[in-house]
Design a protein around this motif. Structure first.
Motif, PDB file in Angstrom:
ATOM      1  N   SER A 246       5.224   1.343  -1.894  1.00  0.00           N
ATOM      2  CA  SER A 246       5.242   1.765  -3.309  1.00  0.00           C
ATOM      3  C   SER A 246       5.835   3.109  -3.384  1.00  0.00           C
ATOM      4  O   SER A 246       5.601   4.067  -2.678  1.00  0.00           O
ATOM      5  N   ALA A 247       6.891   3.178  -4.477  1.00  0.00           N
ATOM      6  CA  ALA A 247       7.845   4.246  -4.623  1.00  0.00           C
ATOM      7  C   ALA A 247       7.450   4.647  -6.073  1.00  0.00           C
ATOM      8  O   ALA A 247       7.679   5.808  -6.273  1.00  0.00           O
TER       9      ALA A 247
ATOM     10  N   ALA B 242       5.713  12.277  -5.483  1.00  0.00           N
ATOM     11  CA  ALA B 242       5.769  13.468  -6.142  1.00  0.00           C
ATOM     12  C   ALA B 242       4.815  13.806  -7.030  1.00  0.00           C
ATOM     13  O   ALA B 242       4.477  14.656  -7.740  1.00  0.00           O
ATOM     14  N   PHE B 243       3.939  12.878  -7.232  1.00  0.00           N
ATOM     15  CA  PHE B 243       2.664  12.845  -8.053  1.00  0.00           C
ATOM     16  C   PHE B 243       1.299  13.385  -7.427  1.00  0.00           C
ATOM     17  O   PHE B 243       1.085  12.703  -6.302  1.00  0.00           O
ATOM     18  N   PRO B 244       0.825  14.598  -7.839  1.00  0.00           N
ATOM     19  CA  PRO B 244      -0.171  15.272  -7.190  1.00  0.00           C
ATOM     20  C   PRO B 244      -1.510  14.185  -7.239  1.00  0.00           C
ATOM     21  O   PRO B 244      -1.923  13.775  -8.081  1.00  0.00           O
ATOM     22  N   GLY B 245      -1.977  13.953  -5.893  1.00  0.00           N
ATOM     23  CA  GLY B 245      -3.206  13.126  -5.605  1.00  0.00           C
ATOM     24  C   GLY B 245      -2.887  11.758  -5.696  1.00  0.00           C
ATOM     25  O   GLY B 245      -3.744  10.780  -5.756  1.00  0.00           O
ATOM     26  N   HIS B 246      -1.835  11.291  -5.653  1.00  0.00           N
ATOM     27  CA  HIS B 246      -1.450  10.058  -5.434  1.00  0.00           C
ATOM     28  C   HIS B 246      -2.184   9.247  -4.541  1.00  0.00           C
ATOM     29  O   HIS B 246      -2.309   9.881  -3.321  1.00  0.00           O
TER      30      HIS B 246
ATOM     31  N   LEU C 190       3.814   7.049 -16.454  1.00  0.00           N
ATOM     32  CA  LEU C 190       5.028   6.594 -15.803  1.00  0.00           C
ATOM     33  C   LEU C 190       5.467   7.281 -14.865  1.00  0.00           C
ATOM     34  O   LEU C 190       6.016   8.729 -15.072  1.00  0.00           O
ATOM     35  N   VAL C 191       5.562   7.012 -13.585  1.00  0.00           N
ATOM     36  CA  VAL C 191       5.627   8.002 -12.412  1.00  0.00           C
ATOM     37  C   VAL C 191       6.973   7.583 -11.730  1.00  0.00           C
ATOM     38  O   VAL C 191       6.821   6.255 -11.002  1.00  0.00           O
ATOM     39  N   LYS C 192       8.117   8.057 -11.691  1.00  0.00           N
ATOM     40  CA  LYS C 192       9.598   7.681 -11.457  1.00  0.00           C
ATOM     41  C   LYS C 192       9.287   7.784  -9.612  1.00  0.00           C
ATOM     42  O   LYS C 192       9.963   7.045  -8.943  1.00  0.00           O
ATOM     43  N   ASP C 193       8.463   8.713  -9.119  1.00  0.00           N
ATOM     44  CA  ASP C 193       8.327   9.044  -7.722  1.00  0.00           C
ATOM     45  C   ASP C 193       6.941   9.362  -7.476  1.00  0.00           C
ATOM     46  O   ASP C 193       6.559  10.405  -7.451  1.00  0.00           O
ATOM     47  N   VAL C 194       6.292   8.358  -6.894  1.00  0.00           N
ATOM     48  CA  VAL C 194       4.762   8.537  -6.680  1.00  0.00           C
ATOM     49  C   VAL C 194       4.548   9.722  -5.708  1.00  0.00           C
ATOM     50  O   VAL C 194       3.505  10.250  -5.552  1.00  0.00           O
TER      51      VAL C 194
ATOM     52  N   ASP D  37       3.374  -1.511  -9.543  1.00  0.00           N
ATOM     53  CA  ASP D  37       4.143  -0.782  -8.366  1.00  0.00           C
ATOM     54  C   ASP D  37       5.338  -1.269  -7.946  1.00  0.00           C
ATOM     55  O   ASP D  37       5.520  -2.604  -8.137  1.00  0.00           O
ATOM     56  N   SER D  38       6.274  -0.394  -7.656  1.00  0.00           N
ATOM     57  CA  SER D  38       7.809  -0.982  -7.329  1.00  0.00           C
ATOM     58  C   SER D  38       7.940  -0.105  -6.067  1.00  0.00           C
ATOM     59  O   SER D  38       7.730   0.924  -5.721  1.00  0.00           O
TER      60      SER D  38
END
Length: 160
Positions: free
Chosen positions: A113-114, A102-106, A96-100, A134-135
């Motif tokens: 997509s956010a 900030a996700f390492p390796g997104h 569950l990723v609120k801000d992609v 995705d949203s």
């Protein structure tokens, strides 16, 4: 003709119950996994607001391969362990990723997509696919969304 769609003011837990019931009804007795994934991708698109992508990646020969979806064209292959989908496949746990951003390796298949929710579909202890939502709205997904999609994934495990 099918018209599966919750009322606009339906509380989230009830909307997920209706989504699960609709997915169960549409996939009951159907042996073709691709057809079942296609219908469930469409149901999620109809039931869940603020999505820009709804679909599946299938585990094929040790990597995730694009499956049925609704949204803009997407990455075709994702190595296990890379990006949000690959992390879910590697760990067997929902992401569950609120801000992609900030996700390492997104992996940015769609720059709009956010936020992202990825739930593994597990059969006999092995990840056979992931459900990917995705949203374009940061923070779109919460634990109610995760729990609702995990219920769909459990139901689909023997139908895809």
């Amino acid at each position: 003709m099918f018209d599966f769609r919750p009322a606009a003011d339906t509380p989230k837990p009830e909307a997920y119950r209706q989504l699960l019931d609709a997915a169960r009804a549409l996939t009951d007795g159907e042996r073709d996994g691709v057809a079942n994934m296609a219908n469930v991708a469409a149901l999620m698109w109809e039931f869940l607001p603020d999505l820009n992508w709804s679909g599946f990646y299938r585990m094929v020969e040790g990597e995730l391969v694009l499956g049925p979806f609704i949204g803009r064209p997407a990455c075709i292959r994702i190595p296990v362990g890379q990006g949000v989908c690959g992390a879910a496949a590697a760990s067997g746990e929902s992401q569950l990723v609120k801000d992609v951003h900030a996700f390492p390796g997104h992996i940015a298949c769609d720059a709009e997509s956010a936020a992202e929710l990825v739930v593994p579909v597990i059969r006999a202890g092995e990840v056979i696919a992931v459900i990917d939502l995705d949203s374009p709205r940061t923070g779109r997904f919460d634990t109610e969304d995760r729990d609702g999609i995990e219920a769909v994934a459990r139901m689909l495990a023997d139908r895809i």
